[in-house]
Design a protein around this motif. Structure first.
Motif, PDB file in Angstrom:
ATOM      1  N   LEU A 189       0.833  -1.199   0.000  1.00 37.13           N
ATOM      2  CA  LEU A 189       0.000   0.000   0.000  1.00 37.13           C
ATOM      3  C   LEU A 189       0.868   1.249   0.000  1.00 37.13           C
ATOM      4  CD1 LEU A 189      -2.777   1.479   0.389  1.00 37.13           C
ATOM      5  CD2 LEU A 189      -2.388   1.218   2.859  1.00 37.13           C
ATOM      6  N   ALA A 190       0.587   2.163  -0.920  1.00 30.97           N
ATOM      7  CA  ALA A 190       1.304   3.442  -0.963  1.00 30.97           C
ATOM      8  C   ALA A 190       0.689   4.392   0.060  1.00 30.97           C
ATOM      9  CB  ALA A 190       1.221   4.047  -2.359  1.00 30.97           C
ATOM     10  N   PRO A 196      10.536   4.506  -6.039  1.00 34.83           N
ATOM     11  CA  PRO A 196       9.370   3.637  -6.211  1.00 34.83           C
ATOM     12  C   PRO A 196       9.723   2.155  -6.134  1.00 34.83           C
ATOM     13  CG  PRO A 196      10.126   4.376  -8.341  1.00 34.83           C
ATOM     14  CD  PRO A 196      10.965   5.104  -7.319  1.00 34.83           C
ATOM     15  N   LEU A 197       8.701   1.349  -5.960  1.00 36.48           N
ATOM     16  CA  LEU A 197       8.831  -0.092  -6.061  1.00 36.48           C
ATOM     17  C   LEU A 197       8.972  -0.454  -7.546  1.00 36.48           C
ATOM     18  CD1 LEU A 197       8.442  -2.904  -4.524  1.00 36.48           C
ATOM     19  CD2 LEU A 197       6.078  -2.755  -5.302  1.00 36.48           C
ATOM     20  N   PHE A 198       9.924  -1.333  -7.870  1.00 38.84           N
ATOM     21  CA  PHE A 198      10.071  -1.842  -9.227  1.00 38.84           C
ATOM     22  C   PHE A 198       9.717  -3.327  -9.236  1.00 38.84           C
ATOM     23  CE2 PHE A 198      12.501   1.972  -9.556  1.00 38.84           C
ATOM     24  CZ  PHE A 198      12.524   2.334 -10.899  1.00 38.84           C
ATOM     25  N   PRO A 224       8.477   0.475 -12.953  1.00 31.47           N
ATOM     26  CA  PRO A 224       8.188   1.096 -11.661  1.00 31.47           C
ATOM     27  C   PRO A 224       6.698   1.142 -11.370  1.00 31.47           C
ATOM     28  CG  PRO A 224       8.544   2.789 -13.302  1.00 31.47           C
ATOM     29  CD  PRO A 224       8.750   1.470 -14.015  1.00 31.47           C
ATOM     30  N   PHE A 225       6.349   1.086 -10.101  1.00 31.79           N
ATOM     31  CA  PHE A 225       4.977   1.285  -9.669  1.00 31.79           C
ATOM     32  C   PHE A 225       4.855   2.737  -9.212  1.00 31.79           C
ATOM     33  CE2 PHE A 225       1.736   0.388  -6.059  1.00 31.79           C
ATOM     34  CZ  PHE A 225       0.689   0.825  -6.868  1.00 31.79           C
ATOM     35  N   ILE A 226       4.377   3.591 -10.104  1.00 28.44           N
ATOM     36  CA  ILE A 226       4.192   5.005  -9.788  1.00 28.44           C
ATOM     37  C   ILE A 226       2.807   5.143  -9.184  1.00 28.44           C
ATOM     38  CG2 ILE A 226       4.222   7.358 -10.679  1.00 28.44           C
ATOM     39  CD1 ILE A 226       6.891   5.824 -10.837  1.00 28.44           C
ATOM     40  N   ALA A 227       2.768   5.112  -7.862  1.00 26.03           N
ATOM     41  CA  ALA A 227       1.499   5.018  -7.147  1.00 26.03           C
ATOM     42  C   ALA A 227       1.078   6.354  -6.572  1.00 26.03           C
ATOM     43  CB  ALA A 227       1.627   4.002  -6.012  1.00 26.03           C
ATOM     44  N   PHE A 269      12.098  -5.028  -6.493  1.00 31.14           N
ATOM     45  CA  PHE A 269      13.020  -4.408  -5.557  1.00 31.14           C
ATOM     46  C   PHE A 269      12.495  -3.033  -5.180  1.00 31.14           C
ATOM     47  CE2 PHE A 269      14.568  -3.545  -9.829  1.00 31.14           C
ATOM     48  CZ  PHE A 269      14.923  -2.205  -9.828  1.00 31.14           C
ATOM     49  N   CYS A 270      12.836  -2.638  -3.951  1.00 32.40           N
ATOM     50  CA  CYS A 270      12.430  -1.322  -3.452  1.00 32.40           C
ATOM     51  C   CYS A 270      13.468  -0.313  -3.885  1.00 32.40           C
ATOM     52  CB  CYS A 270      12.307  -1.340  -1.931  1.00 32.40           C
ATOM     53  SG  CYS A 270      11.044  -2.475  -1.335  1.00 32.40           S
ATOM     54  N   GLY A 271      13.043   0.708  -4.587  1.00 31.26           N
ATOM     55  CA  GLY A 271      13.965   1.654  -5.176  1.00 31.26           C
ATOM     56  C   GLY A 271      14.596   2.599  -4.175  1.00 31.26           C
ATOM     57  N   CYS A 272      15.382   3.502  -4.699  1.00 30.91           N
ATOM     58  CA  CYS A 272      16.010   4.505  -3.851  1.00 30.91           C
ATOM     59  C   CYS A 272      15.908   5.857  -4.537  1.00 30.91           C
ATOM     60  CB  CYS A 272      17.478   4.164  -3.608  1.00 30.91           C
ATOM     61  SG  CYS A 272      18.492   4.075  -5.098  1.00 30.91           S
ATOM     62  N   ARG A 273      16.006   6.909  -3.750  1.00 30.60           N
ATOM     63  CA  ARG A 273      15.964   8.261  -4.293  1.00 30.60           C
ATOM     64  C   ARG A 273      17.298   8.591  -4.943  1.00 30.60           C
ATOM     65  NH1 ARG A 273      12.589  12.272  -2.699  1.00 30.60           N
ATOM     66  NH2 ARG A 273      12.047  11.088  -0.840  1.00 30.60           N
ATOM     67  N   PRO A 274      17.328   8.971  -6.239  1.00 30.89           N
ATOM     68  CA  PRO A 274      18.595   9.272  -6.897  1.00 30.89           C
ATOM     69  C   PRO A 274      19.311  10.432  -6.209  1.00 30.89           C
ATOM     70  CG  PRO A 274      16.837   9.024  -8.520  1.00 30.89           C
ATOM     71  CD  PRO A 274      16.194   9.056  -7.166  1.00 30.89           C
TER      72      PRO A 274
END
Length: 218
Positions: free
Chosen positions: A133-134, A144-146, A195-198, A213-218
């Motif tokens: 859940l976002a 985001p989640l990928f 990506p899941f752009i929620a 995988f759980c992404g990271c902030r660039p």
């Protein structure tokens, strides 16, 4: 399928997405989800070892997840035990669904691509699923989640399959021995992450063994 299982049009869409892609996106079925999310964030924020006010924007140190907050937070419990979701999953899987764990994350965990079947699964296989859940709007640059579409159909990795000896073996992460096998599968199949752009209040149901995988902030 809709007629034989008594599915609504929306339930049929979710069933087809889970079957074809290994995931389905939906609005979380709770009229109070907005206020519930706000209460959860206020309640759990002090428990994370994350410096939310860092001016450099780096928030990936310290403890970044809380397991089983549903044991002490009523709002987390109501999300995890949402009756509409449980009834939906029970109908789609053909046996009674039940929640067994919660994980709350304040930021992306930067984990490599992995499958949660390594940590928990079911007998028979593939009867486990997750609901993500976002709790805020998620953009491409906000970690985001990928996920890898179709990876739910890949072989389930076991010690025997990857030739790993489990006895008297120690690794930093339970995922590490399986990484090369997953990488080889993704490369050979030409599968690329999406990506899941929620938006806040959207949920992602994912099937057992899917790679993400759980992404990271660039």
């Amino acid at each position: 399928m809709k007629d034989s299982m008594g599915l609504t049009a929306e339930e049929e869409r979710i069933a087809n997405d889970l079957h074809e892609n290994g995931f389905a996106i939906l609005d979380f079925p709770d009229p109070d989800i907005e206020t519930r999310i706000d209460r959860i964030k206020a309640s759990l924020s002090p428990r994370y070892g994350v410096e939310f006010d860092r001016v450099d924007g780096i928030k990936n140190s310290g403890e970044r997840r809380i397991q089983d907050a549903w044991a002490f937070d009523e709002d987390v419990r109501r999300i995890a035990a949402n009756q509409t979701i449980i009834d939906l999953l029970s109908k789609l899987y053909g046996r009674r669904a039940f929640p067994f764990q919660t994980l709350n994350f304040p930021v992306g965990t930067e984990q490599p691509a992995h499958s949660d079947s390594v940590h928990f699964s079911s007998l028979p296989e593939r009867f486990m699923c997750g609901v993500w859940l976002a709790m805020e709007n998620v953009e491409l640059d906000s970690g985001p989640l990928f996920y890898f579409p179709g990876s739910h159909r890949w072989p389930i990795m076991t010690n025997g399959l990857v030739g790993r000896r489990g006895y008297d073996a120690s690794v930093p992460s339970a995922q590490d021995p399986y990484g090369p096998a997953w990488d080889a599968l993704r490369t050979s199949l030409g599968v690329h992450p999406k990506p899941f752009i929620a938006r806040k209040g959207q949920a992602l149901i994912w099937c057992a063994n899917r790679n993400c995988f759980c992404g990271c902030r660039p």
